[in-house]
Scaffold this motif. Structure first.
Motif, PDB file in Angstrom:
ATOM      1  N   LEU A   1      -8.589 -56.088  77.658  1.00 20.84           N
ATOM      2  CA  LEU A   1      -8.239 -55.625  78.998  1.00 20.84           C
ATOM      3  C   LEU A   1      -7.046 -56.410  79.547  1.00 20.84           C
ATOM      4  O   LEU A   1      -6.142 -55.844  80.152  1.00 20.84           O
ATOM      5  CB  LEU A   1      -9.443 -55.759  79.930  1.00 20.84           C
ATOM      6  CG  LEU A   1      -9.276 -55.202  81.335  1.00 20.84           C
ATOM      7  CD1 LEU A   1      -8.908 -53.727  81.298  1.00 20.84           C
ATOM      8  CD2 LEU A   1     -10.560 -55.407  82.129  1.00 20.84           C
ATOM      9  N   ARG A   2      -7.034 -57.712  79.294  1.00 22.35           N
ATOM     10  CA  ARG A   2      -5.919 -58.555  79.740  1.00 22.35           C
ATOM     11  C   ARG A   2      -4.619 -58.116  79.057  1.00 22.35           C
ATOM     12  O   ARG A   2      -3.570 -58.011  79.693  1.00 22.35           O
ATOM     13  CB  ARG A   2      -6.225 -60.019  79.435  1.00 22.35           C
ATOM     14  CG  ARG A   2      -5.272 -60.993  80.075  1.00 22.35           C
ATOM     15  CD  ARG A   2      -5.697 -62.450  79.887  1.00 22.35           C
ATOM     16  NE  ARG A   2      -7.047 -62.693  80.397  1.00 22.35           N
ATOM     17  CZ  ARG A   2      -8.118 -62.976  79.635  1.00 22.35           C
ATOM     18  NH1 ARG A   2      -7.995 -63.069  78.334  1.00 22.35           N
ATOM     19  NH2 ARG A   2      -9.296 -63.184  80.177  1.00 22.35           N
ATOM     20  N   ALA A   3      -4.691 -57.830  77.754  1.00 23.21           N
ATOM     21  CA  ALA A   3      -3.506 -57.377  77.015  1.00 23.21           C
ATOM     22  C   ALA A   3      -3.021 -56.033  77.552  1.00 23.21           C
ATOM     23  O   ALA A   3      -1.813 -55.817  77.688  1.00 23.21           O
ATOM     24  CB  ALA A   3      -3.818 -57.281  75.527  1.00 23.21           C
TER      25      ALA A   3
ATOM     26  N   ALA B   1      -3.435 -54.914  80.603  1.00 23.76           N
ATOM     27  CA  ALA B   1      -2.845 -55.175  81.916  1.00 23.76           C
ATOM     28  C   ALA B   1      -1.445 -55.768  81.766  1.00 23.76           C
ATOM     29  O   ALA B   1      -0.532 -55.420  82.519  1.00 23.76           O
ATOM     30  CB  ALA B   1      -3.738 -56.106  82.718  1.00 23.76           C
ATOM     31  N   ASP B   2      -1.263 -56.649  80.794  1.00 20.05           N
ATOM     32  CA  ASP B   2       0.063 -57.233  80.556  1.00 20.05           C
ATOM     33  C   ASP B   2       1.058 -56.155  80.144  1.00 20.05           C
ATOM     34  O   ASP B   2       2.200 -56.157  80.582  1.00 20.05           O
ATOM     35  CB  ASP B   2      -0.005 -58.317  79.474  1.00 20.05           C
ATOM     36  CG  ASP B   2      -0.703 -59.578  79.953  1.00 20.05           C
ATOM     37  OD1 ASP B   2      -0.896 -59.729  81.181  1.00 20.05           O
ATOM     38  OD2 ASP B   2      -1.069 -60.402  79.098  1.00 20.05           O
ATOM     39  N   ASP B   3       0.631 -55.229  79.292  1.00 20.75           N
ATOM     40  CA  ASP B   3       1.510 -54.129  78.881  1.00 20.75           C
ATOM     41  C   ASP B   3       1.899 -53.281  80.076  1.00 20.75           C
ATOM     42  O   ASP B   3       3.035 -52.843  80.202  1.00 20.75           O
ATOM     43  CB  ASP B   3       0.825 -53.240  77.838  1.00 20.75           C
ATOM     44  CG  ASP B   3       0.748 -53.898  76.476  1.00 20.75           C
ATOM     45  OD1 ASP B   3       1.431 -54.919  76.273  1.00 20.75           O
ATOM     46  OD2 ASP B   3       0.006 -53.383  75.623  1.00 20.75           O
ATOM     47  N   THR B   4       0.966 -53.031  80.955  1.00 18.21           N
ATOM     48  CA  THR B   4       1.224 -52.231  82.147  1.00 18.21           C
ATOM     49  C   THR B   4       2.196 -52.950  83.072  1.00 18.21           C
ATOM     50  O   THR B   4       3.102 -52.336  83.627  1.00 18.21           O
ATOM     51  CB  THR B   4      -0.089 -51.936  82.891  1.00 18.21           C
ATOM     52  OG1 THR B   4      -0.987 -51.298  81.981  1.00 18.21           O
ATOM     53  CG2 THR B   4       0.136 -51.035  84.074  1.00 18.21           C
ATOM     54  N   ASP B   5       2.017 -54.262  83.231  1.00 20.70           N
ATOM     55  CA  ASP B   5       2.900 -55.042  84.099  1.00 20.70           C
ATOM     56  C   ASP B   5       4.337 -55.030  83.600  1.00 20.70           C
ATOM     57  O   ASP B   5       5.279 -54.991  84.386  1.00 20.70           O
ATOM     58  CB  ASP B   5       2.409 -56.487  84.204  1.00 20.70           C
ATOM     59  CG  ASP B   5       1.128 -56.617  85.009  1.00 20.70           C
ATOM     60  OD1 ASP B   5       0.779 -55.661  85.731  1.00 20.70           O
ATOM     61  OD2 ASP B   5       0.473 -57.668  84.906  1.00 20.70           O
TER      62      ASP B   5
ATOM     63  N   GLU C   1     -14.028 -60.473  73.703  1.00 21.48           N
ATOM     64  CA  GLU C   1     -13.085 -59.554  73.057  1.00 21.48           C
ATOM     65  C   GLU C   1     -12.657 -58.445  74.009  1.00 21.48           C
ATOM     66  O   GLU C   1     -11.479 -58.076  74.050  1.00 21.48           O
ATOM     67  CB  GLU C   1     -13.715 -58.955  71.793  1.00 21.48           C
ATOM     68  CG  GLU C   1     -13.862 -59.947  70.667  1.00 21.48           C
ATOM     69  CD  GLU C   1     -14.688 -59.407  69.507  1.00 21.48           C
ATOM     70  OE1 GLU C   1     -15.163 -58.249  69.585  1.00 21.48           O
ATOM     71  OE2 GLU C   1     -14.863 -60.139  68.523  1.00 21.48           O
ATOM     72  N   ARG C   2     -13.606 -57.908  74.772  1.00 25.41           N
ATOM     73  CA  ARG C   2     -13.268 -56.855  75.738  1.00 25.41           C
ATOM     74  C   ARG C   2     -12.361 -57.402  76.836  1.00 25.41           C
ATOM     75  O   ARG C   2     -11.404 -56.739  77.253  1.00 25.41           O
ATOM     76  CB  ARG C   2     -14.540 -56.266  76.353  1.00 25.41           C
ATOM     77  CG  ARG C   2     -15.254 -55.298  75.470  1.00 25.41           C
ATOM     78  CD  ARG C   2     -16.326 -54.520  76.213  1.00 25.41           C
ATOM     79  NE  ARG C   2     -17.246 -55.357  76.953  1.00 25.41           N
ATOM     80  CZ  ARG C   2     -18.361 -55.888  76.463  1.00 25.41           C
ATOM     81  NH1 ARG C   2     -18.695 -55.670  75.217  1.00 25.41           N
ATOM     82  NH2 ARG C   2     -19.150 -56.629  77.219  1.00 25.41           N
ATOM     83  N   SER C   3     -12.649 -58.612  77.305  1.00 27.82           N
ATOM     84  CA  SER C   3     -11.821 -59.213  78.350  1.00 27.82           C
ATOM     85  C   SER C   3     -10.396 -59.426  77.866  1.00 27.82           C
ATOM     86  O   SER C   3      -9.436 -59.160  78.591  1.00 27.82           O
ATOM     87  CB  SER C   3     -12.416 -60.554  78.795  1.00 27.82           C
ATOM     88  OG  SER C   3     -13.645 -60.362  79.433  1.00 27.82           O
ATOM     89  N   GLU C   4     -10.256 -59.899  76.633  1.00 27.54           N
ATOM     90  CA  GLU C   4      -8.927 -60.124  76.071  1.00 27.54           C
ATOM     91  C   GLU C   4      -8.171 -58.807  75.908  1.00 27.54           C
ATOM     92  O   GLU C   4      -6.982 -58.727  76.207  1.00 27.54           O
ATOM     93  CB  GLU C   4      -9.029 -60.851  74.729  1.00 27.54           C
ATOM     94  CG  GLU C   4      -7.690 -61.151  74.094  1.00 27.54           C
ATOM     95  CD  GLU C   4      -6.771 -61.981  74.977  1.00 27.54           C
ATOM     96  OE1 GLU C   4      -5.539 -61.729  74.941  1.00 27.54           O
ATOM     97  OE2 GLU C   4      -7.254 -62.852  75.715  1.00 27.54           O
TER      98      GLU C   4
END
Length: 83
Positions: free
Chosen positions: A58-60, A62-66, A53-56
């Motif tokens: 963090l991935r979300a 990072a996607d928002d930042t990108d 859950e934490r990895s997901e």
């Protein structure tokens, strides 16, 4: 079988947090009241689920930042003074 204090030590949280997680049904236990026991396998599954859950999340993030791009400026409430 592990006590709630042993589970708390393994997870790095307070005993009260473990009790709340058990009460929410996120971590299965046997017994009621102050003498709850949890299997080591259940703790391992819970720990892995939380890691995923934490990895997901963090991935979300990072996607928002990108999507904003490197030149995206965030407006804050603090007024910028001009000379």
């Amino acid at each position: 079988m592990l006590s709630t204090q042993q589970v708390a030590d393994i997870l790095g949280v307070s005993r009260m947090t473990v009790t709340r997680v058990i009460d929410r049904g996120e971590l299965p236990s046997t017994g009621v009241g102050t003498h709850r026991k949890v299997t080591a396998a259940a703790v391992a599954r819970y720990r892995e689920q939380r890691r995923l859950e934490r990895s997901e999340a963090l991935r979300a993030l990072a996607d928002d930042t990108d999507e904003a791009g490197p030149d995206h400026v965030v407006t804050t409430r603090r007024a910028v003074r001009t000379p």
